[in-house]
Motif scaffolding. Structure first.
Motif, PDB file in Angstrom:
ATOM      1  N   ALA A   1      -9.232  19.707  -0.198  1.00  0.00           N
ATOM      2  CA  ALA A   1      -9.603  18.542   0.610  1.00  0.00           C
ATOM      3  C   ALA A   1     -10.426  17.552  -0.216  1.00  0.00           C
ATOM      4  N   PHE A   2     -11.247  18.080  -1.107  1.00  0.00           N
ATOM      5  CA  PHE A   2     -12.022  17.215  -2.000  1.00  0.00           C
ATOM      6  C   PHE A   2     -11.110  16.322  -2.821  1.00  0.00           C
ATOM      7  N   LEU A   3     -10.087  16.918  -3.431  1.00  0.00           N
ATOM      8  CA  LEU A   3      -9.192  16.133  -4.278  1.00  0.00           C
ATOM      9  C   LEU A   3      -8.335  15.174  -3.449  1.00  0.00           C
ATOM     10  N   SER A   4      -7.926  15.579  -2.262  1.00  0.00           N
ATOM     11  CA  SER A   4      -7.141  14.684  -1.408  1.00  0.00           C
ATOM     12  C   SER A   4      -7.941  13.435  -1.066  1.00  0.00           C
ATOM     13  N   SER A   5      -9.178  13.627  -0.610  1.00  0.00           N
ATOM     14  CA  SER A   5      -9.999  12.478  -0.232  1.00  0.00           C
ATOM     15  C   SER A   5     -10.373  11.647  -1.458  1.00  0.00           C
ATOM     16  N   PHE A   6     -10.551  12.295  -2.596  1.00  0.00           N
ATOM     17  CA  PHE A   6     -10.882  11.570  -3.831  1.00  0.00           C
ATOM     18  C   PHE A   6      -9.737  10.661  -4.254  1.00  0.00           C
ATOM     19  N   PHE A   7      -8.533  11.210  -4.328  1.00  0.00           N
ATOM     20  CA  PHE A   7      -7.393  10.415  -4.775  1.00  0.00           C
ATOM     21  C   PHE A   7      -7.108   9.258  -3.815  1.00  0.00           C
ATOM     22  N   VAL A   8      -7.270   9.486  -2.521  1.00  0.00           N
ATOM     23  CA  VAL A   8      -6.996   8.413  -1.560  1.00  0.00           C
ATOM     24  C   VAL A   8      -8.019   7.292  -1.703  1.00  0.00           C
ATOM     25  N   LEU A   9      -9.299   7.640  -1.780  1.00  0.00           N
ATOM     26  CA  LEU A   9     -10.345   6.621  -1.876  1.00  0.00           C
ATOM     27  C   LEU A   9     -10.249   5.835  -3.178  1.00  0.00           C
ATOM     28  N   VAL A  10     -10.237   6.541  -4.303  1.00  0.00           N
ATOM     29  CA  VAL A  10     -10.207   5.861  -5.597  1.00  0.00           C
ATOM     30  C   VAL A  10      -8.865   5.155  -5.796  1.00  0.00           C
ATOM     31  N   GLY A  11      -7.772   5.790  -5.350  1.00  0.00           N
ATOM     32  CA  GLY A  11      -6.460   5.173  -5.493  1.00  0.00           C
ATOM     33  C   GLY A  11      -6.318   3.898  -4.670  1.00  0.00           C
TER      34      GLY A  11
ATOM     35  N   ARG B   1      -7.833 -24.723  -5.360  1.00  0.00           N
ATOM     36  CA  ARG B   1      -9.272 -24.464  -5.340  1.00  0.00           C
ATOM     37  C   ARG B   1      -9.637 -23.485  -4.228  1.00  0.00           C
ATOM     38  N   ARG B   2      -8.991 -23.626  -3.072  1.00  0.00           N
ATOM     39  CA  ARG B   2      -9.240 -22.679  -1.985  1.00  0.00           C
ATOM     40  C   ARG B   2      -8.762 -21.285  -2.368  1.00  0.00           C
ATOM     41  N   ARG B   3      -7.607 -21.220  -3.031  1.00  0.00           N
ATOM     42  CA  ARG B   3      -7.104 -19.910  -3.474  1.00  0.00           C
ATOM     43  C   ARG B   3      -8.055 -19.277  -4.497  1.00  0.00           C
ATOM     44  N   MET B   4      -8.599 -20.095  -5.376  1.00  0.00           N
ATOM     45  CA  MET B   4      -9.556 -19.590  -6.352  1.00  0.00           C
ATOM     46  C   MET B   4     -10.798 -19.035  -5.653  1.00  0.00           C
ATOM     47  N   SER B   5     -11.272 -19.746  -4.634  1.00  0.00           N
ATOM     48  CA  SER B   5     -12.459 -19.287  -3.908  1.00  0.00           C
ATOM     49  C   SER B   5     -12.186 -17.960  -3.210  1.00  0.00           C
ATOM     50  N   CYS B   6     -11.023 -17.844  -2.591  1.00  0.00           N
ATOM     51  CA  CYS B   6     -10.665 -16.588  -1.919  1.00  0.00           C
ATOM     52  C   CYS B   6     -10.532 -15.457  -2.938  1.00  0.00           C
ATOM     53  N   LEU B   7      -9.922 -15.756  -4.071  1.00  0.00           N
ATOM     54  CA  LEU B   7      -9.752 -14.741  -5.108  1.00  0.00           C
ATOM     55  C   LEU B   7     -11.104 -14.261  -5.634  1.00  0.00           C
ATOM     56  N   ALA B   8     -12.028 -15.193  -5.854  1.00  0.00           N
ATOM     57  CA  ALA B   8     -13.350 -14.814  -6.355  1.00  0.00           C
ATOM     58  C   ALA B   8     -14.070 -13.907  -5.355  1.00  0.00           C
ATOM     59  N   MET B   9     -13.990 -14.240  -4.073  1.00  0.00           N
ATOM     60  CA  MET B   9     -14.621 -13.382  -3.056  1.00  0.00           C
ATOM     61  C   MET B   9     -13.989 -11.999  -3.055  1.00  0.00           C
ATOM     62  N   PHE B  10     -12.667 -11.951  -3.166  1.00  0.00           N
ATOM     63  CA  PHE B  10     -11.957 -10.672  -3.162  1.00  0.00           C
ATOM     64  C   PHE B  10     -12.364  -9.824  -4.368  1.00  0.00           C
ATOM     65  N   TRP B  11     -12.461 -10.443  -5.536  1.00  0.00           N
ATOM     66  CA  TRP B  11     -12.766  -9.695  -6.758  1.00  0.00           C
ATOM     67  C   TRP B  11     -14.205  -9.172  -6.726  1.00  0.00           C
ATOM     68  N   HIS B  12     -15.139  -9.996  -6.250  1.00  0.00           N
ATOM     69  CA  HIS B  12     -16.526  -9.535  -6.136  1.00  0.00           C
ATOM     70  C   HIS B  12     -16.639  -8.421  -5.087  1.00  0.00           C
ATOM     71  N   PHE B  13     -15.848  -8.521  -4.044  1.00  0.00           N
ATOM     72  CA  PHE B  13     -15.816  -7.469  -3.024  1.00  0.00           C
ATOM     73  C   PHE B  13     -15.379  -6.137  -3.634  1.00  0.00           C
ATOM     74  N   LEU B  14     -14.375  -6.182  -4.508  1.00  0.00           N
ATOM     75  CA  LEU B  14     -13.918  -4.955  -5.165  1.00  0.00           C
ATOM     76  C   LEU B  14     -14.992  -4.374  -6.073  1.00  0.00           C
ATOM     77  N   ASP B  15     -15.775  -5.224  -6.713  1.00  0.00           N
ATOM     78  CA  ASP B  15     -16.879  -4.736  -7.531  1.00  0.00           C
ATOM     79  C   ASP B  15     -17.906  -3.992  -6.677  1.00  0.00           C
ATOM     80  N   ILE B  16     -18.224  -4.563  -5.516  1.00  0.00           N
ATOM     81  CA  ILE B  16     -19.200  -3.921  -4.627  1.00  0.00           C
ATOM     82  C   ILE B  16     -18.680  -2.570  -4.155  1.00  0.00           C
ATOM     83  N   ILE B  17     -17.400  -2.526  -3.795  1.00  0.00           N
ATOM     84  CA  ILE B  17     -16.814  -1.252  -3.358  1.00  0.00           C
ATOM     85  C   ILE B  17     -16.859  -0.231  -4.493  1.00  0.00           C
TER      86      ILE B  17
END
Length: 210
Positions: A139-149, A179-195
């Motif tokens: 179960a440890f490996l299942s939850s690990f692969f799903v979260l990190v994957g 420019r709007r797409r760039m702003s959305c992309l930047a928010m998405f990328w920073h969000f992934l860093d936080i996660i």
């Protein structure tokens, strides 16, 4: 014709009153929709973190985090992702100055760091699977692969998004839509860093302390 005949007055046109409306910024709906998407993504990762918290200690007599995790390599991959967040910020600064080539250049550098992060993650997965630490093992490996994957899939999507955006900027320039797409992309990328900081702390560091 009699002089007393009154000339018919023209019928008055009805007057319609339009209620004043609040001004809406261009693209406001796009940004709102993207914020809603990010909140839904937060819920998805919250569920995955909760599942790992419940299942992460169930090793089924199999390998534990101490047997599998390579912290020096993880430190390098984490650095790659954090630096990519910095370079994406440089891309936003270049966009604000209207510099098309510099914006594309920094997006390209961000892609390289993102690919480096994904390469190390894929290497980690392949190594774990090669020694029998597959998702079906416990179960440890299942939850690990799903979260990190799941996080890795989001990074892959972000890289594809950057490639498409580089092509769009090269074709149409730094238009308002780009420019709007760039702003959305930047928010998405920073969000992934936080996660990822949450994953690195909760999964890897705390896993090594168990």
């Amino acid at each position: 014709m009699s002089a007393n005949t009154a000339t018919a007055a023209p019928a008055e046109k009805p007057v319609f009153y339009v209620r004043d409306e609040h001004p809406h910024g261009e693209g406001g709906g796009t940004m709102l929709g993207f914020w809603i998407y990010l909140m839904s993504d937060c819920l998805i990762f919250a569920v995955l973190f909760a599942c790992y918290g419940v299942l992460g200690a169930n090793y089924a007599a199999g390998p534990s985090p101490r047997d599998l995790f390579d912290l020096p390599m993880l430190a390098v991959s984490t650095s790659m992702l954090l630096i990519s967040s910095l370079t994406s910020g440089f891309a936003m600064l270049a966009m604000a100055k209207g510099r098309v080539a510099a914006t594309q250049l920094w997006l390209g550098v961000t892609i390289l760091f993102g690919v480096a992060f994904l390469s190390l993650e894929i290497y980690e997965f392949r190594h774990m699977i090669s020694i029998g630490a597959t998702p079906q093992r416990s179960a440890f490996l299942s939850s690990f692969f799903v979260l990190v994957g799941t996080h890795g899939l989001h990074v892959t999507f972000g890289i594809v998004w950057m490639i498409v955006l580089i092509a769009q900027i090269g074709r149409r320039g730094l238009t308002q839509a780009n420019r709007r797409r760039m702003s959305c992309l930047a928010m998405f990328w920073h969000f992934l860093d936080i996660i990822w900081i949450g994953v690195f702390t909760f999964v890897y560091l705390m896993g090594m302390l168990r």
